[in-house]
Design a protein around this motif. Structure first.
Motif, PDB file in Angstrom:
ATOM      1  N   LYS A  34       0.643  -1.316  -0.403  1.00  9.66           N
ATOM      2  CA  LYS A  34      -0.135  -0.590   0.012  1.00  9.66           C
ATOM      3  C   LYS A  34       0.740   1.275   0.061  1.00  9.66           C
ATOM      4  O   LYS A  34       0.423   2.380  -0.251  1.00  9.66           O
ATOM      5  CB  LYS A  34      -0.814  -0.022   1.382  1.00  9.66           C
ATOM      6  N   GLU A  35       2.243   1.259   0.522  1.00 10.52           N
ATOM      7  CA  GLU A  35       2.890   2.139   0.734  1.00 10.52           C
ATOM      8  C   GLU A  35       3.503   2.459  -0.743  1.00 10.52           C
ATOM      9  O   GLU A  35       3.565   3.716  -1.371  1.00 10.52           O
ATOM     10  CB  GLU A  35       4.145   1.861   1.010  1.00 10.52           C
ATOM     11  N   ASN A  36       3.259   1.840  -1.833  1.00 11.11           N
ATOM     12  CA  ASN A  36       3.112   2.202  -3.679  1.00 11.11           C
ATOM     13  C   ASN A  36       1.533   2.716  -4.006  1.00 11.11           C
ATOM     14  O   ASN A  36       1.729   2.821  -5.410  1.00 11.11           O
ATOM     15  CB  ASN A  36       4.073   1.299  -4.077  1.00 11.11           C
ATOM     16  N   PHE A  37       0.902   3.136  -3.101  1.00 11.60           N
ATOM     17  CA  PHE A  37      -0.385   3.704  -4.051  1.00 11.60           C
ATOM     18  C   PHE A  37      -0.158   5.063  -4.532  1.00 11.60           C
ATOM     19  O   PHE A  37       0.128   5.596  -3.887  1.00 11.60           O
ATOM     20  CB  PHE A  37      -1.565   3.383  -2.990  1.00 11.60           C
ATOM     21  N   MET A  38      -0.873   5.376  -5.159  1.00 14.19           N
ATOM     22  CA  MET A  38      -0.942   6.799  -5.978  1.00 14.19           C
ATOM     23  C   MET A  38      -2.422   6.588  -6.632  1.00 14.19           C
ATOM     24  O   MET A  38      -3.410   5.762  -6.937  1.00 14.19           O
ATOM     25  CB  MET A  38      -0.365   6.640  -7.347  1.00 14.19           C
ATOM     26  N   TRP A  39      -3.282   7.298  -5.553  1.00 17.94           N
ATOM     27  CA  TRP A  39      -4.630   8.057  -5.366  1.00 17.94           C
ATOM     28  C   TRP A  39      -5.094   9.648  -6.527  1.00 17.94           C
ATOM     29  O   TRP A  39      -4.468  10.086  -5.663  1.00 17.94           O
ATOM     30  CB  TRP A  39      -5.071   6.993  -4.396  1.00 17.94           C
ATOM     31  N   LYS A  40      -6.389   8.931  -6.498  1.00 22.46           N
ATOM     32  CA  LYS A  40      -7.198  10.344  -6.929  1.00 22.46           C
ATOM     33  C   LYS A  40      -8.691  10.119  -6.299  1.00 22.46           C
ATOM     34  O   LYS A  40      -8.995   9.346  -6.508  1.00 22.46           O
ATOM     35  CB  LYS A  40      -7.142  10.491  -8.185  1.00 22.46           C
ATOM     36  N   SER A  41      -8.354  10.631  -4.830  1.00 21.75           N
ATOM     37  CA  SER A  41      -9.364  11.005  -4.027  1.00 21.75           C
ATOM     38  C   SER A  41     -10.752  12.061  -4.789  1.00 21.75           C
ATOM     39  O   SER A  41     -10.277  13.107  -5.164  1.00 21.75           O
ATOM     40  CB  SER A  41      -9.428  11.601  -2.662  1.00 21.75           C
ATOM     41  N   ILE A  42     -11.966  11.363  -4.854  1.00 21.45           N
ATOM     42  CA  ILE A  42     -12.546  12.570  -5.120  1.00 21.45           C
ATOM     43  C   ILE A  42     -14.309  12.381  -5.492  1.00 21.45           C
ATOM     44  O   ILE A  42     -14.650  11.249  -3.819  1.00 21.45           O
ATOM     45  CB  ILE A  42     -13.113  12.285  -6.853  1.00 21.45           C
ATOM     46  N   ILE A  43     -14.910  13.515  -5.025  1.00 19.36           N
ATOM     47  CA  ILE A  43     -16.310  13.887  -4.613  1.00 19.36           C
ATOM     48  C   ILE A  43     -17.576  13.891  -5.905  1.00 19.36           C
ATOM     49  O   ILE A  43     -17.176  15.198  -5.900  1.00 19.36           O
ATOM     50  CB  ILE A  43     -16.641  14.476  -3.282  1.00 19.36           C
ATOM     51  N   ARG A  44     -18.167  13.262  -6.450  1.00 15.27           N
ATOM     52  CA  ARG A  44     -18.763  14.119  -7.285  1.00 15.27           C
ATOM     53  C   ARG A  44     -19.604  15.290  -7.222  1.00 15.27           C
ATOM     54  O   ARG A  44     -20.727  15.505  -5.879  1.00 15.27           O
ATOM     55  CB  ARG A  44     -20.066  12.866  -7.637  1.00 15.27           C
ATOM     56  N   LEU A  45     -19.481  16.444  -8.234  1.00 12.49           N
ATOM     57  CA  LEU A  45     -20.309  17.059  -7.686  1.00 12.49           C
ATOM     58  C   LEU A  45     -21.676  18.001  -8.928  1.00 12.49           C
ATOM     59  O   LEU A  45     -21.650  16.497  -9.654  1.00 12.49           O
ATOM     60  CB  LEU A  45     -19.325  18.589  -8.489  1.00 12.49           C
ATOM     61  N   PRO A  46     -22.717  18.114  -7.970  1.00 10.36           N
ATOM     62  CA  PRO A  46     -24.069  18.746  -8.952  1.00 10.36           C
ATOM     63  C   PRO A  46     -23.777  19.286 -10.223  1.00 10.36           C
ATOM     64  O   PRO A  46     -22.377  19.952 -10.498  1.00 10.36           O
ATOM     65  CB  PRO A  46     -24.732  19.269  -7.741  1.00 10.36           C
ATOM     66  N   GLU A  47     -24.560  19.103 -10.998  1.00 12.84           N
ATOM     67  CA  GLU A  47     -24.504  19.493 -12.313  1.00 12.84           C
ATOM     68  C   GLU A  47     -24.198  20.672 -12.390  1.00 12.84           C
ATOM     69  O   GLU A  47     -23.371  21.244 -13.496  1.00 12.84           O
ATOM     70  CB  GLU A  47     -25.290  19.048 -13.228  1.00 12.84           C
ATOM     71  N   PHE A  48     -25.178  21.611 -11.780  1.00 11.24           N
ATOM     72  CA  PHE A  48     -24.835  23.460 -11.277  1.00 11.24           C
ATOM     73  C   PHE A  48     -23.316  23.355 -11.078  1.00 11.24           C
ATOM     74  O   PHE A  48     -23.392  24.585 -11.248  1.00 11.24           O
ATOM     75  CB  PHE A  48     -26.322  23.607 -10.795  1.00 11.24           C
ATOM     76  N   VAL A  49     -22.372  22.845 -10.390  1.00 12.18           N
ATOM     77  CA  VAL A  49     -21.403  23.256 -10.467  1.00 12.18           C
ATOM     78  C   VAL A  49     -20.353  23.382 -11.580  1.00 12.18           C
ATOM     79  O   VAL A  49     -20.100  22.699 -12.128  1.00 12.18           O
ATOM     80  CB  VAL A  49     -20.226  22.487  -9.385  1.00 12.18           C
ATOM     81  N   THR A  50     -20.398  24.724 -12.059  1.00  7.92           N
ATOM     82  CA  THR A  50     -18.974  24.706 -13.001  1.00  7.92           C
ATOM     83  C   THR A  50     -18.322  25.342 -12.717  1.00  7.92           C
ATOM     84  O   THR A  50     -17.596  24.955 -11.223  1.00  7.92           O
ATOM     85  CB  THR A  50     -19.610  26.187 -13.600  1.00  7.92           C
ATOM     86  N   GLU A  51     -16.632  25.883 -13.308  1.00  3.61           N
ATOM     87  CA  GLU A  51     -15.565  26.264 -12.931  1.00  3.61           C
ATOM     88  C   GLU A  51     -15.459  27.822 -12.380  1.00  3.61           C
ATOM     89  O   GLU A  51     -15.075  27.932 -10.870  1.00  3.61           O
ATOM     90  CB  GLU A  51     -14.334  26.465 -13.889  1.00  3.61           C
ATOM     91  N   GLU A  52     -16.383  28.087 -12.563  1.00  4.07           N
ATOM     92  CA  GLU A  52     -16.934  29.777 -11.917  1.00  4.07           C
ATOM     93  C   GLU A  52     -16.698  29.375 -10.435  1.00  4.07           C
ATOM     94  O   GLU A  52     -16.997  29.850  -9.254  1.00  4.07           O
ATOM     95  CB  GLU A  52     -17.380  30.336 -11.930  1.00  4.07           C
ATOM     96  N   VAL A  53     -18.234  28.759  -9.955  1.00  4.81           N
ATOM     97  CA  VAL A  53     -18.601  27.950  -8.820  1.00  4.81           C
ATOM     98  C   VAL A  53     -17.280  27.451  -7.996  1.00  4.81           C
ATOM     99  O   VAL A  53     -17.026  27.225  -6.596  1.00  4.81           O
ATOM    100  CB  VAL A  53     -19.844  27.283  -8.973  1.00  4.81           C
ATOM    101  N   PHE A  54     -16.692  26.735  -8.558  1.00  4.66           N
ATOM    102  CA  PHE A  54     -15.189  25.201  -7.667  1.00  4.66           C
ATOM    103  C   PHE A  54     -14.598  27.154  -7.139  1.00  4.66           C
ATOM    104  O   PHE A  54     -14.795  26.338  -6.238  1.00  4.66           O
ATOM    105  CB  PHE A  54     -14.981  25.329  -8.534  1.00  4.66           C
ATOM    106  N   GLN A  55     -14.730  27.746  -7.625  1.00 11.18           N
ATOM    107  CA  GLN A  55     -13.484  29.268  -8.115  1.00 11.18           C
ATOM    108  C   GLN A  55     -13.803  29.305  -6.682  1.00 11.18           C
ATOM    109  O   GLN A  55     -13.126  29.875  -5.354  1.00 11.18           O
ATOM    110  CB  GLN A  55     -12.600  29.534  -8.919  1.00 11.18           C
TER     111      GLN A  55
END
Length: 212
Positions: free
Chosen positions: A97-118
């Motif tokens: 497990k020390e060699n794991f490379m990961w991307k942790s993610i949480i889904r966003l609702p469709e109304f979340v744009t790049e502007e909302v994220f920022q």
């Protein structure tokens, strides 16, 4: 009533405990990249999860503030997910497990744009006095996959993965791992509260036709 992605999209979040094929469309996520053993008490993984939830709830609770998001609707924050790989690619080696490379993610609702994220990054940074620069606005399209509900500890996942591999093979499909198509897990149980043998985890692997 708040919109619950798990209930509305059961084909992605509540598959049966036997393998099946699924076509997964593009979805937007909050994401943090990291590496190392996710079980380290003060490791990168724990920090990443904290950052993801801070931004996710900043967006969710925006309705109580002055910032109004076009198209906003009440919703349940979707479950934590993870894209996993190791150097060299291929299937995950749970013994290292020390060699794991990961991307942790949480889904966003469709109304979340790049502007909302920022906006959410700035708002959380201001309120919490914390650096959220590692959090990304991430779009991921998985395409054709084999998936299954795994019930039990994370260390027992290889048995479920073997069933998935056999199922896909019988239908003429093979694993199709790459830097963009990864071992995917969706965590439906909180390991701090549920017994290991009762943990529910969706496991998803990318596949392709063998004759393609």
């Amino acid at each position: 009533m708040a919109f619950d992605y798990k209930k509305e999209y059961k084909e992605f979040y509540l598959p049966p405990a036997k393998p099946g094929l699924v076509e997964v469309p593009a979805m937007r996520y909050l994401a943090v990249d990291g590496q190392g053993d996710p079980n380290e008490p003060e490791g990168e993984y724990k920090a990443a999860i904290g950052m993801l939830y801070a931004i996710a709830f900043t967006i969710k609770m925006s309705c109580k503030g002055s910032y109004k998001i076009d198209g906003y609707f009440p919703y349940v924050v979707p479950p934590l997910e993870g894209l996993w790989r190791q150097k060299g690619g291929g299937e995950i080696d749970y013994a290292h497990k020390e060699n794991f490379m990961w991307k942790s993610i949480i889904r966003l609702p469709e109304f979340v744009t790049e502007e909302v994220f920022q906006w959410a990054i700035g708002e959380a940074t201001r309120k919490k006095q914390q650096d959220f620069s590692k959090v990304q606005f991430f779009t991921y399209e998985e395409g054709l996959c084999v998936q299954c509900m795994h019930i039990g500890s994370y260390d027992e996942e290889p048995a479920t993965i073997a069933k998935m591999t056999d199922y896909a093979d019988c239908l003429g499909y093979a694993a199709d791992f790459s830097e963009k198509r990864l071992h995917h897990e969706i965590y439906l149980s909180d390991p701090r509260r549920a017994a290991a043998e009762k943990l529910r985890t969706v496991i998803r692997h990318p596949v392709r036709r063998k004759d393609a």
